[in-house]
Every structure is written in C-alpha cells, then in structure tokens.
Design an enzyme around this catalytic site. Structure first.
Site, short mmCIF file in Angstrom:
data_model
loop_
_atom_site.label_atom_id
_atom_site.label_comp_id
_atom_site.label_asym_id
_atom_site.label_seq_id
_atom_site.Cartn_x
_atom_site.Cartn_y
_atom_site.Cartn_z
N LYS A 65 -32.70 -6.38 -62.47
CA LYS A 65 -31.80 -6.20 -64.20
C LYS A 65 -33.03 -4.85 -64.70
CE LYS A 65 -31.20 -8.09 -68.07
NZ LYS A 65 -32.02 -7.24 -69.38
N LEU A 122 -30.71 -13.81 -68.11
CA LEU A 122 -32.18 -13.53 -67.97
C LEU A 122 -31.70 -12.16 -69.23
CD1 LEU A 122 -34.87 -12.46 -66.84
CD2 LEU A 122 -33.78 -10.32 -65.55
N ASP A 123 -32.61 -12.06 -70.30
CA ASP A 123 -32.64 -11.89 -71.70
C ASP A 123 -32.40 -10.48 -71.54
OD1 ASP A 123 -32.95 -14.58 -72.69
OD2 ASP A 123 -34.68 -14.14 -73.37
N TYR A 124 -31.29 -9.99 -73.06
CA TYR A 124 -31.29 -8.30 -73.19
C TYR A 124 -32.33 -7.95 -72.89
CZ TYR A 124 -29.26 -3.56 -75.32
OH TYR A 124 -28.79 -2.83 -76.20
N SER A 182 -35.04 -8.75 -71.44
CA SER A 182 -35.91 -8.58 -70.06
C SER A 182 -35.49 -8.26 -69.30
CB SER A 182 -36.20 -10.27 -70.25
OG SER A 182 -36.93 -10.90 -71.25
#
Length: 249
Positions: free
Chosen positions: A68, A102-104, A106
């Site tokens: 990602k 998974l954070d924006y 990250s």
C-alpha cells in the site's frame, strides 16, 4: 451445523463482524426466511442461504499481499472520493477485503483475502500475530526510551504489550532515526502514538512484516498472490490448523 455468520464469512462475504452486520440488517435469508438472530445455525450443504435474494457461493479462498502506498485509504470505497486499495486490485479477479487497517499516512504490507475465518483470527488480540514496522522518527531516541517501548508504555487507552524495538539507522546529522518495531496488537495508530509518548513523532511509517509474511521487494502499489506455503505459515501463526485451499496464481 455451523453458525450462520461463520458460513457467510467462509463464502467470502467479509469478516465475521461484517457478516454479523449483514444478518442484523435483515439482508440474509435461510430457506426463504429472513434471519436476523446472531448465532443461528445452518447446514451449508443443504440450506438455501441468500443475501439480498441472491444465493451465496462458496468462493475459492485467495490471499493477496499488497504494498500500500502512502495516501491510500484501507477500504474498498470512500465517500470523499480518495484513492482506496480497490483502485489497485484490477488484476485480482476474486472479491477480497483488507485484513485490518493501515493508516492513510502509512505504507507497506497489507493483506487482503476472502477468507473471513482466517481474517478474524489474524485480527483477534488473543492470537497476538506480530506486525513489524520501520518508523522514521524525529530526533534520535536514546536506549532508555526504546526500553520503555519494549517493556510497554501507557497510552490513553491503556498499557501496550511488550514489543521488540531496535535501531535500524541514524541520520548523519542526528536529526532523525529509523527504528524497527514489532508489536502484537492492532490499536488505532498505535505505533505513531507510542513514539509520540516518548517525544519522537513518526515522520514516516512502513509496515514490512505481518506474521510470517515479509514485504521484501514487492514494489509500491503492486499485489501478488501468496504461495500455498505462505498461507500455511500464516494459518499457523493465527493458530488455525488444516491445509490451505489456496494455490499460487
């Protein structure tokens, strides 16, 4: 006989929790009767189970690793029109969903699957599946601060579990450091909050490991199917016995 939400998850309709929401919303029927009670048991071999009037199909289980990029939402849709992981799944024929978040801001390893049972186990704190990150932080924390993170540190939602923490790199000007950290929980923005608690905010966060899986050389924005061996290792890490139905594609 099996619980209805487990059968729905096994058919690829989402995580166990998502399937419970489908039942409570009245979208599931069994033998022509809408079921809204959690815990209802069904026979997946003989009962006619439908979602919104359409029969559910038992899908082939697939397991996908995705690198990602930063600035992508860990979701299959976004009302604000931002990029989501779905925008990168054009080569994936099966319907899959992200395991955890998974954070924006990250990047890194994100697992997607249609195996709701395994996804539920991987996310459950009971199994403590490890997740490893490279955190680029402001300044260089001394060893005592890293020891605090390793032992467990108090956040607003309680003490964190012990973690593995070590230096990966330090900038020549000593203005930043890269710290490798492995945690066994999945709290919201946990790694970022842990480093904020010791006075070294995270400037970049990349997940490089999830259980036995390693991101390694998978390019940013690309996906690949897991091998049968990787799936078996992943199931063992989540305490799930049995042979995988996955085959490398």
């Amino acid at each position: 006989m099996e619980r209805l939400q487990k059968v729905l998850a096994a058919a690829g309709l989402g995580s166990r929790r998502k399937c419970e929401q489908l039942i409570l919303a009245g979208r599931i029927s069994v033998n022509g009767t809408v079921v809204t009670e959690l815990g209802t048991k069904v026979n997946p071999q003989s009962d006619a189970i439908e979602i919104d009037g359409r029969p559910i199909l038992s899908e082939k289980k697939v397991y996908v690793m995705f690198h990602k990029p930063k600035g992508v939402i860990t979701s299959l849709s976004d009302p604000k029109g931002r990029q989501t992981v779905k925008d990168y799944l054009t080569g994936i024929r099966e319907r899959v969903f992200p395991v955890g978040r998974l954070d924006y801001d990250s990047e890194g390893l994100l697992l997607l699957t249609n195996d709701g049972e395994l996804a539920n186990r991987l996310m459950h704190p009971k199994f403590g599946v490890p997740k490893t990150y490279l955190a680029t932080v402001r300044g260089v924390p001394d060893g005592r601060k890293l020891d605090r993170l390793a032992a467990g540190i108090r956040l607003e939602d309680g003490m964190t579990q012990p973690a593995e923490v070590e230096y990966e790199d330090v900038s020549p000007d000593m203005k930043s450091a890269v710290i490798r950290i492995t945690i066994h929980e999945g709290r919201n923005r946990q790694v970022r909050r842990m480093f904020e608690a010791i006075g070294h905010p995270v400037e970049r966060l990349k997940r490089i490991g999830y259980g036995p899986l390693k991101l390694e050389r998978l390019p940013r924005g690309k996906t690949r199917y897991l091998s049968a061996e990787e799936v078996e290792e992943l199931k063992r890490s989540a305490g799930e016995a049995g042979k995988s139905q996955n085959r490398e594609t």
